[in-house]
Design a protein around this motif. Structure first.
Motif, PDB file in Angstrom:
ATOM      1  N   GLU A   1      -9.062  -7.963  -0.122  1.00 20.45           N
ATOM      2  CA  GLU A   1      -8.184  -6.809  -0.249  1.00 20.45           C
ATOM      3  C   GLU A   1      -6.896  -7.013   0.560  1.00 20.45           C
ATOM      4  OE1 GLU A   1      -8.038  -4.586  -2.378  1.00 20.45           O
ATOM      5  OE2 GLU A   1      -6.365  -3.560  -1.383  1.00 20.45           O
ATOM      6  N   SER A   2      -7.014  -7.639   1.744  1.00 22.94           N
ATOM      7  CA  SER A   2      -5.815  -7.830   2.575  1.00 22.94           C
ATOM      8  C   SER A   2      -4.815  -8.756   1.874  1.00 22.94           C
ATOM      9  CB  SER A   2      -6.183  -8.372   3.969  1.00 22.94           C
ATOM     10  OG  SER A   2      -6.635  -9.708   3.877  1.00 22.94           O
ATOM     11  N   VAL A   3      -5.313  -9.784   1.203  1.00 25.77           N
ATOM     12  CA  VAL A   3      -4.410 -10.715   0.513  1.00 25.77           C
ATOM     13  C   VAL A   3      -3.828 -10.047  -0.742  1.00 25.77           C
ATOM     14  CG1 VAL A   3      -4.166 -13.029  -0.497  1.00 25.77           C
ATOM     15  CG2 VAL A   3      -5.846 -12.645   1.334  1.00 25.77           C
TER      16      VAL A   3
ATOM     17  N   TRP B   1      -1.246  -7.474   0.202  1.00 25.37           N
ATOM     18  CA  TRP B   1      -0.011  -8.104   0.729  1.00 25.37           C
ATOM     19  C   TRP B   1       0.924  -8.474  -0.427  1.00 25.37           C
ATOM     20  CZ3 TRP B   1       2.019  -8.917   5.513  1.00 25.37           C
ATOM     21  CH2 TRP B   1       3.007  -9.908   5.656  1.00 25.37           C
ATOM     22  N   PHE B   2       0.366  -9.167  -1.414  1.00 28.08           N
ATOM     23  CA  PHE B   2       1.218  -9.631  -2.520  1.00 28.08           C
ATOM     24  C   PHE B   2       1.619  -8.485  -3.441  1.00 28.08           C
ATOM     25  CE2 PHE B   2      -0.505 -13.715  -1.093  1.00 28.08           C
ATOM     26  CZ  PHE B   2       0.713 -14.387  -0.943  1.00 28.08           C
ATOM     27  N   SER B   3       0.758  -7.489  -3.544  1.00 27.48           N
ATOM     28  CA  SER B   3       1.095  -6.361  -4.412  1.00 27.48           C
ATOM     29  C   SER B   3       2.212  -5.530  -3.780  1.00 27.48           C
ATOM     30  CB  SER B   3      -0.176  -5.541  -4.635  1.00 27.48           C
ATOM     31  OG  SER B   3       0.153  -4.304  -5.143  1.00 27.48           O
ATOM     32  N   ARG B   4       2.074  -5.188  -2.497  1.00 24.27           N
ATOM     33  CA  ARG B   4       3.085  -4.297  -1.901  1.00 24.27           C
ATOM     34  C   ARG B   4       4.391  -5.015  -1.601  1.00 24.27           C
ATOM     35  NH1 ARG B   4      -0.578  -4.848   2.502  1.00 24.27           N
ATOM     36  NH2 ARG B   4       0.458  -5.516   4.415  1.00 24.27           N
ATOM     37  N   ARG B   5       4.328  -6.299  -1.297  1.00 19.72           N
ATOM     38  CA  ARG B   5       5.577  -6.991  -0.930  1.00 19.72           C
ATOM     39  C   ARG B   5       6.279  -7.626  -2.128  1.00 19.72           C
ATOM     40  NH1 ARG B   5       6.302  -8.072   4.594  1.00 19.72           N
ATOM     41  NH2 ARG B   5       7.648  -9.830   4.056  1.00 19.72           N
TER      42      ARG B   5
END
Ligand code: PLP
Length: 411
Positions: free
Chosen positions: A94-96, A99-103
């Motif tokens: 979930e952290s990875v 990260w890519f979804s929000r950024r």
């Protein structure tokens, strides 16, 4: 404490960002006896043939990793059992993904992850699996030199689609790329995005054009996006595979937190492949080489970094921008013959010494005489001669000392 900063950043738009100024990037930390390849005197002596060198080469930072990363590593170490780890757990994935979804607005799925012990090894396994000896692989010189080394050491041929340098800015040569992809021996391109060492953060239109050219000629795209988080204020990185489903199906994306959070020694990276056929092929290549489980510390560190350290990254980029401004100002004042290529991303700056008319060998000797270790441009392939790559991810006092040494040796 949070402070609002206004920065005049490339391409010269005034941006306002909030920075947490509790991080001390000015702190000089002695790395000499810490098993660091960058700072190890014996290694430097052998590699650079010089003594007492101040190292601003190789791409790691002289800053401590963010505290939540250190805490996560200490907590895992305190458990005291270091058996084989898993490839991840729900919070890790979930952290990875987040990260890519929000950024980057890149929406990836847990099934697409393949762990690899670094992006260099990942690229080499990709070369082995998806091409044959004698095939050609495109890179864009001057570029991160392990790409060419891996192509050559695996018996493939480097086809360089050299970047064009016009008015201090590098661009891609699409006409040349079209010719190179049409060669039936060309099987793959390794894209460096953002580009090390020239610091370009490719815009969507450039990536689209490259993607169309490669896709229509059946050339596989390996997109090394290890530097994607290190963009200067106002510069936006586009993840290549996020552009279209068609391109995603023809792409292997290499990601890691190692450059962003200074974790390279943990040897951890995520290769993201949405095309199930390509993914299974890549997994097979890892399996037949005995690579099965990740380093447990790498996964813990990355989860902490991606879930708790975004403000540290914002503060880091502000510090790097200040170092960049310092470097430019220093050169303008003290050594105007040396120009820099304004980077849009990465903490690596491509310095242009060509006005001095020195051969690559003589330039390097001068720098060793100056007692400074930088990466000489020629190792990055065609177009690198006369340049030097400096790593500005260090306290400003270190950068200043290195520049003073350089000026003293040349002037
Ligand atoms: C473009 C690029 N790819 C890969 C790497 C290294 O990746 P790793 O340490 O994961 O093998 C670097 C390090 O400088 C790099 O600049």
């Amino acid at each position: 404490m949070t402070k609002v900063l206004k920065l005049n950043s490339p391409p010269h738009r005034l941006v306002t960002i909030k920075v947490n100024n509790t991080y001390n990037f000015d702190q000089v930390i002695d790395r000499r006896k810490t098993d660091s390849i960058k700072w190890n005197d014996e290694f430097l002596k052998e590699y650079f043939k010089g003594e007492n060198l101040l190292p601003l080469w190789v791409a790691d930072m002289d800053f401590r990793a963010p505290q939540p990363v250190i805490d996560a590593l200490v907590a895992r170490a305190k458990h005291g059992i270091f058996g084989y780890g898993t490839a991840g757990w729900p919070e890790y994935f979930e952290s990875v993904i987040s990260w890519f979804s929000r950024r980057y607005n890149w929406n990836i799925k847990k099934d697409w992850f393949v762990h690899a012990p670094g992006i260099v090894p990942a690229c080499y396994y990709i070369i082995q699996r998806f091409s044959h000896p004698g095939d050609k692989i495109i890179i864009q010189n001057p570029v991160y030199y392990p790409f060419a080394s891996g192509i050559i050491s695996n018996g493939r041929i480097v086809a360089s689609n050299d970047l064009k340098l016009e008015n201090g800015r590098y661009t891609m040569d699409f006409e040349d790329l079209e010719k190179k992809v049409k060669d039936p021996l060309t099987k793959m391109i390794i894209l460096c995005s953002p580009h090390n060492p020239v610091g370009r953060v490719w815009i969507k239109e450039e990536l689209e054009r490259l993607g169309e050219i490669c896709f229509s000629n059946g050339v596989l795209i390996v997109s090394d996006e290890i530097h994607c988080d290190l963009t200067y204020p106002s510069i936006k990185h586009t993840i290549f595979a996020s552009i279209s489903e068609e391109l995603a199906q023809n792409t292997i994306t290499c990601t890691a937190g190692s450059k962003t959070f200074n974790l390279a020694g943990l040897h951890h990276s995520n290769v993201i492949i949405s095309n199930s056929k390509l993914r299974e092929e890549f997994k097979t290549q890892l399996r037949i080489n005995g690579l099965m489980t990740p380093n447990i510390f790498g996964t813990h560190a990355l989860q902490a970094a991606y879930s708790k350290c975004e403000d540290w990254l914002d503060a880091l980029m502000v510090y790097l921008q200040k170092n960049l401004e310092f470097l430019k100002k220093f050169l303008r004042k003290n050594f105007p013959q040396v120009k820099i290529i304004e980077p849009e991303g990465t903490y690596l700056v491509w310095m242009d010494f060509r006005e001095l008319n020195l051969s690559g060998k003589d330039l390097q000797s001068k720098l060793i005489e100056a007692k400074v270790a930088l990466d000489p441009g020629h190792i990055f392939g065609s177009g690198g001669e006369g340049f030097m790559r400096i790593n500005i991810a260090c306290p400003q006092s270190t950068l200043e000392e290195s520049l003073n040494r350089i000026v003293r040796a040349f002037i």
